[in-house]
Design a protein around this motif. Sequence first.
Motif, PDB file in Angstrom:
ATOM      1  N   THR A  80      -7.966   3.856   5.743  1.00  0.00           N
ATOM      2  CA  THR A  80      -8.332   2.591   5.107  1.00  0.00           C
ATOM      3  C   THR A  80      -8.534   2.789   3.613  1.00  0.00           C
ATOM      4  N   SER A  83      -5.176   4.038   0.411  1.00  0.00           N
ATOM      5  CA  SER A  83      -4.187   2.995   0.203  1.00  0.00           C
ATOM      6  C   SER A  83      -3.244   3.406  -0.910  1.00  0.00           C
ATOM      7  N   ASP A 207      -4.045   3.834  11.889  1.00  0.00           N
ATOM      8  CA  ASP A 207      -4.732   4.522  10.788  1.00  0.00           C
ATOM      9  C   ASP A 207      -4.766   6.032  11.006  1.00  0.00           C
ATOM     10  N   THR A 356      -3.728   0.162   5.047  1.00  0.00           N
ATOM     11  CA  THR A 356      -4.879  -0.424   4.370  1.00  0.00           C
ATOM     12  C   THR A 356      -4.872  -1.937   4.496  1.00  0.00           C
TER      13      THR A 356
END
Length: 549
Positions: A80, A83, A207, A356
């Motif tokens: 997250t 990015s 992720d 992200t």
Amino acid sequence: MQLPAQVQIPMQETTTPDFTVGPLDLTVIIVYLVASRIIPLWLGARAKKKSTKESSETESYFLGGRNFIWPFVGLSLVATNMSGATFVGLAGGAYNQGISIFAYEWMTTVILAVFIFFILPFYLRSGVFTLPEFLEKRFDRRSRMAFAGFNLFANMFIDMAAALFAGAIVVQTLYPEVPIWVAVAALAILAAIYTVVGGLGAVMISDSIQATVTILGGLIVFIATWRAIPSWDAVYETAGDDKMSLILPADNPDLPWPGLITGVLIIGLYYWTTNQLVVQRTLGARSLDHGRWGALMAGFIKLTFLFLFILPGVMALTLYDLDNPDTVFPTLVFDLLPAGLSGLIVAAVIAAITSTVDSILNSASTIVTMDFVKTFKPETTDRSLVLIGRIATVVALVVAIIWAPFIAQFDTLYNYLQSVLSYLVPPVVAVFLMGIGWKRVNATAAFLTLVILQPLGVIAFIFIEVNEVIELQFLYASGIGFATALIMLTVISIVGKTPDLEKTDELTWKRKYWKEETDTLRGTPVWANYRVLTGIMLAATVGLVVWFA
């Protein structure tokens, strides 16, 4: 670290790498992007079937059934955060201002230590879906609505727009003829595919995959750049003292050392401890221990960013003379890596950016659904809430697509991110920290601090950063805003009504919690004791800072 004696280095040449995407690179990119969508959806669907048997449909969609183990939590936190602002922004920022930009990374370990010791236990104890909901439990509904509105604004205009813009830079580097808005829209749609369908479960799996691949990608680029530079002494000679030091003078325009406390710490506290986008990963943890271990894993990985993303940007000073610092990373990839491998890195960068974005979309839809719809229409069924969350995802995406191209007016992507946050987040950090740390803070103080100081922050940003009416380093502006918020919270709470202590009893810090936990941790193996692991992480941080100071 001291600059070594004078060394002879080759004259720097302006190099224009060939950004042509060959058939092999294009094949790798397409295969990776398709696989990185199908796998999370497939695994997420299997996990969802299991979680819906044990939890509600909304809890399964928005928090993955609160059943994530620590490796997924840690990798998702990193992904997250990792990015386009990491790949594009950190490398570009390092090329432009040096390794001092690592302050935003090493300070994360200090912030995560605060988070796992003093903040996360209260979030999980409250059993909330969102952080605005936590504010309602601690204060009242007014604060919840105010903060929920800000979260949506930040998700769309700061977090998601910046991530999409970073991806567009990569796409335009490869295909200059593609308009920026087209690149932004394509990336947004790519991210939305499994966010809308799979919810947080699919996002967390995606992720974890992206974090693993992008860390390996950063390592490959570091090794390739290291092999390409004339020598380490040449890097020092080209960069100079300022760019090779983590701690800069107080009058430095980019990152003055007092700004580490007045700005970097405050911005980091917002991002890692009060931002729904990030904290939602820990809210879905199986237990407090898994949430803490995941956060620790993220902290250790963040320390490696100095080598994976920042030093390549500095080393590039000996290789290229670039007009736009934000093009450093794609330049290194296409100039130094062979076909196929460069395609894999580009695919990883694009996947990290969309990873992200998908996290931001899930965060925004959770806030719309749980903080607004569920609050004002509590009779709404779980199925309807999930549908509304999916619609909110699409709306947030459209807004971010429209805004993202406007970020181009800032010098670098990182300047945009940090300067905007410096003016907007100090009141948020003050409300959360004071609310957990001092039971006397009342609901009116929290509400007024948010609704008065945040709009003033927007006005200050426009006057100071956009129109340049007065000259003020944005990290100092953050400190001023935070001090003002603390004063406002204290004064209004003291002169106002005492909060309901029964309501706040379980949501404010007490020494007995520390003592009770100390007794619980006796006999816990070192590898499982979060206090020992936190100490190791902080010691490693101090070592890095001292070495490069």
